[in-house]
Design a protein around this motif. Structure first.
Motif, PDB file in Angstrom:
ATOM      1  N   THR A 184      48.864  35.577  41.832  1.00  8.20           N
ATOM      2  CA  THR A 184      49.338  34.361  41.171  1.00  8.20           C
ATOM      3  C   THR A 184      48.142  33.423  41.047  1.00  8.20           C
ATOM      4  O   THR A 184      47.197  33.493  41.851  1.00  8.20           O
ATOM      5  CB  THR A 184      50.451  33.640  41.963  1.00  8.20           C
ATOM      6  N   GLU A 185      48.180  32.548  40.061  1.00  9.26           N
ATOM      7  CA  GLU A 185      47.063  31.629  39.861  1.00  9.26           C
ATOM      8  C   GLU A 185      46.897  30.681  41.043  1.00  9.26           C
ATOM      9  O   GLU A 185      45.782  30.293  41.390  1.00  9.26           O
ATOM     10  CB  GLU A 185      47.268  30.828  38.573  1.00  9.26           C
ATOM     11  N   SER A 186      48.002  30.303  41.670  1.00  5.48           N
ATOM     12  CA  SER A 186      47.912  29.356  42.782  1.00  5.48           C
ATOM     13  C   SER A 186      47.454  29.999  44.086  1.00  5.48           C
ATOM     14  O   SER A 186      46.680  29.419  44.840  1.00  5.48           O
ATOM     15  CB  SER A 186      49.277  28.682  43.008  1.00  5.48           C
ATOM     16  N   ALA A 187      47.914  31.219  44.344  1.00  5.99           N
ATOM     17  CA  ALA A 187      47.596  31.878  45.620  1.00  5.99           C
ATOM     18  C   ALA A 187      46.500  32.919  45.503  1.00  5.99           C
ATOM     19  O   ALA A 187      45.953  33.357  46.511  1.00  5.99           O
ATOM     20  CB  ALA A 187      48.858  32.524  46.191  1.00  5.99           C
ATOM     21  N   GLY A 188      46.150  33.327  44.276  1.00  8.10           N
ATOM     22  CA  GLY A 188      45.193  34.411  44.106  1.00  8.10           C
ATOM     23  C   GLY A 188      45.837  35.736  44.474  1.00  8.10           C
ATOM     24  O   GLY A 188      47.062  35.882  44.454  1.00  8.10           O
ATOM     25  N   TRP A 189      45.019  36.713  44.829  1.00  8.60           N
ATOM     26  CA  TRP A 189      45.551  38.003  45.270  1.00  8.60           C
ATOM     27  C   TRP A 189      46.055  37.883  46.703  1.00  8.60           C
ATOM     28  O   TRP A 189      45.372  37.317  47.553  1.00  8.60           O
ATOM     29  CB  TRP A 189      44.476  39.081  45.207  1.00  8.60           C
ATOM     30  N   TYR A 190      47.221  38.393  46.987  1.00  6.85           N
ATOM     31  CA  TYR A 190      47.750  38.380  48.347  1.00  6.85           C
ATOM     32  C   TYR A 190      48.523  39.672  48.588  1.00  6.85           C
ATOM     33  O   TYR A 190      49.155  40.208  47.693  1.00  6.85           O
ATOM     34  CB  TYR A 190      48.653  37.165  48.580  1.00  6.85           C
ATOM     35  N   PRO A 211      46.080  39.371  30.943  1.00  3.39           N
ATOM     36  CA  PRO A 211      44.651  39.231  30.635  1.00  3.39           C
ATOM     37  C   PRO A 211      43.964  38.265  31.607  1.00  3.39           C
ATOM     38  O   PRO A 211      44.585  37.338  32.123  1.00  3.39           O
ATOM     39  CB  PRO A 211      44.659  38.673  29.207  1.00  3.39           C
ATOM     40  N   ASN A 212      42.699  38.528  31.860  1.00  3.99           N
ATOM     41  CA  ASN A 212      41.873  37.669  32.721  1.00  3.99           C
ATOM     42  C   ASN A 212      42.281  37.676  34.188  1.00  3.99           C
ATOM     43  O   ASN A 212      41.902  36.773  34.948  1.00  3.99           O
ATOM     44  CB  ASN A 212      41.881  36.219  32.205  1.00  3.99           C
ATOM     45  N   THR A 213      43.065  38.688  34.598  1.00  3.28           N
ATOM     46  CA  THR A 213      43.366  38.806  36.028  1.00  3.28           C
ATOM     47  C   THR A 213      42.074  39.176  36.762  1.00  3.28           C
ATOM     48  O   THR A 213      41.406  40.140  36.396  1.00  3.28           O
ATOM     49  CB  THR A 213      44.418  39.899  36.280  1.00  3.28           C
ATOM     50  N   PRO A 214      41.691  38.406  37.782  1.00  2.00           N
ATOM     51  CA  PRO A 214      40.425  38.687  38.477  1.00  2.00           C
ATOM     52  C   PRO A 214      40.471  39.985  39.269  1.00  2.00           C
ATOM     53  O   PRO A 214      41.556  40.528  39.534  1.00  2.00           O
ATOM     54  CB  PRO A 214      40.264  37.478  39.398  1.00  2.00           C
ATOM     55  N   PRO A 215      39.305  40.484  39.670  1.00  2.00           N
ATOM     56  CA  PRO A 215      39.260  41.723  40.473  1.00  2.00           C
ATOM     57  C   PRO A 215      39.941  41.537  41.819  1.00  2.00           C
ATOM     58  O   PRO A 215      40.110  40.420  42.307  1.00  2.00           O
ATOM     59  CB  PRO A 215      37.752  41.971  40.654  1.00  2.00           C
ATOM     60  N   LEU A 216      40.342  42.637  42.403  1.00  2.00           N
ATOM     61  CA  LEU A 216      40.943  42.609  43.737  1.00  2.00           C
ATOM     62  C   LEU A 216      39.932  42.119  44.768  1.00  2.00           C
ATOM     63  O   LEU A 216      38.722  42.296  44.592  1.00  2.00           O
ATOM     64  CB  LEU A 216      41.414  44.007  44.132  1.00  2.00           C
ATOM     65  N   PRO A 217      40.398  41.531  45.872  1.00  2.00           N
ATOM     66  CA  PRO A 217      39.474  41.110  46.927  1.00  2.00           C
ATOM     67  C   PRO A 217      38.880  42.329  47.637  1.00  2.00           C
ATOM     68  O   PRO A 217      39.473  43.418  47.610  1.00  2.00           O
ATOM     69  CB  PRO A 217      40.363  40.288  47.869  1.00  2.00           C
ATOM     70  N   PRO A 218      37.726  42.162  48.288  1.00  2.00           N
ATOM     71  CA  PRO A 218      37.054  43.312  48.929  1.00  2.00           C
ATOM     72  C   PRO A 218      37.911  44.029  49.966  1.00  2.00           C
ATOM     73  O   PRO A 218      37.760  45.231  50.171  1.00  2.00           O
ATOM     74  CB  PRO A 218      35.820  42.671  49.587  1.00  2.00           C
TER      75      PRO A 218
END
Length: 205
Positions: free
Chosen positions: A99-105, A129-136
């Motif tokens: 989500t834009e507010s929480a990022g990847w969780y 579109p424009n979903t950022p990459p997953l966290p490491p």
């Protein structure tokens, strides 16, 4: 390898095992298609129903459902999915939503499986579109339960946490609830029965 099942793919005979899918069309023969797309646009049938609906369908080609050099590596790659209108990625036992507010969780994988559907990467990019990459830390190897036990045994007795039993501590659970709790604790070795129950209840299960 998972045993393939028979299916009707939009009026065409098809066979899939969830990871690999093949469809047959007159004039083209058997051809491989995206397994996620097949899952979204087909429904399983029995072998008897398949033979009745699609008589004369030829045998699969020799290369169908055989171990492929890249297959073991591909199985580690997370699938793309739509989780209640949110972009998500998942593999067995682990799921992440954005989500834009929480990022990847990270979310409960059982809840994700019940409330999402797989989509192709192309559909994912078009829908989100424009979903950022997953966290490491996403989809990284987790400590093996055997290694966890060795670590536990190396601790002084007063630093060890007691092993919780969902059967003993929660006698009022139904058989289905107990099974879900035990499954979650197996998927997440460090998860306690209490936290597993909290997750299931938060997911409305």
């Amino acid at each position: 390898m998972v045993k393939p099942y028979y299916a009707d793919f939009d009026g065409l005979p098809s066979i899939s095992n969830g990871r690999e899918a093949w469809v047959y069309a007159e004039g083209r023969g058997w051809y491989e298609i995206n397994a996620a797309s097949h899952g979204m646009n087909s429904w399983p049938v029995t072998k008897a129903e398949f033979d009745k609906m699609f008589p004369g369908t030829p045998e699969l080609p020799p290369e169908a459902f055989t171990e492929k050099p890249h297959q073991a590596e591909d199985q580690k790659k997370p699938y793309y999915a739509d989780f209640g209108g949110l972009p998500s990625r998942f593999v067995k036992g682990e799921a992440w939503a954005y989500t834009e507010s929480a990022g990847w969780y990270e979310i409960n994988s059982t809840s994700h499986g019940a409330n999402s559907y797989p989509i192709t990467k192309e559909a994912f990019d078009e829908c989100f579109p424009n979903t950022p990459p997953l966290p490491p830390e996403a989809f990284q190897e987790k400590p093996h339960p055997v290694e966890d036990q060795k670590i536990l045994e190396s601790l002084p007795p007063d630093e060890r946490e007691p092993v919780e039993s969902p059967m003993k501590e929660n006698p009022g659970l139904t058989a289905e609830e107990r099974e879900l709790v035990q499954r979650l604790m197996k998927d997440y070795p460090g998860l306690t029965a209490e936290r597993a129950l909290e997750g299931l209840r938060a997911a409305g299960m």
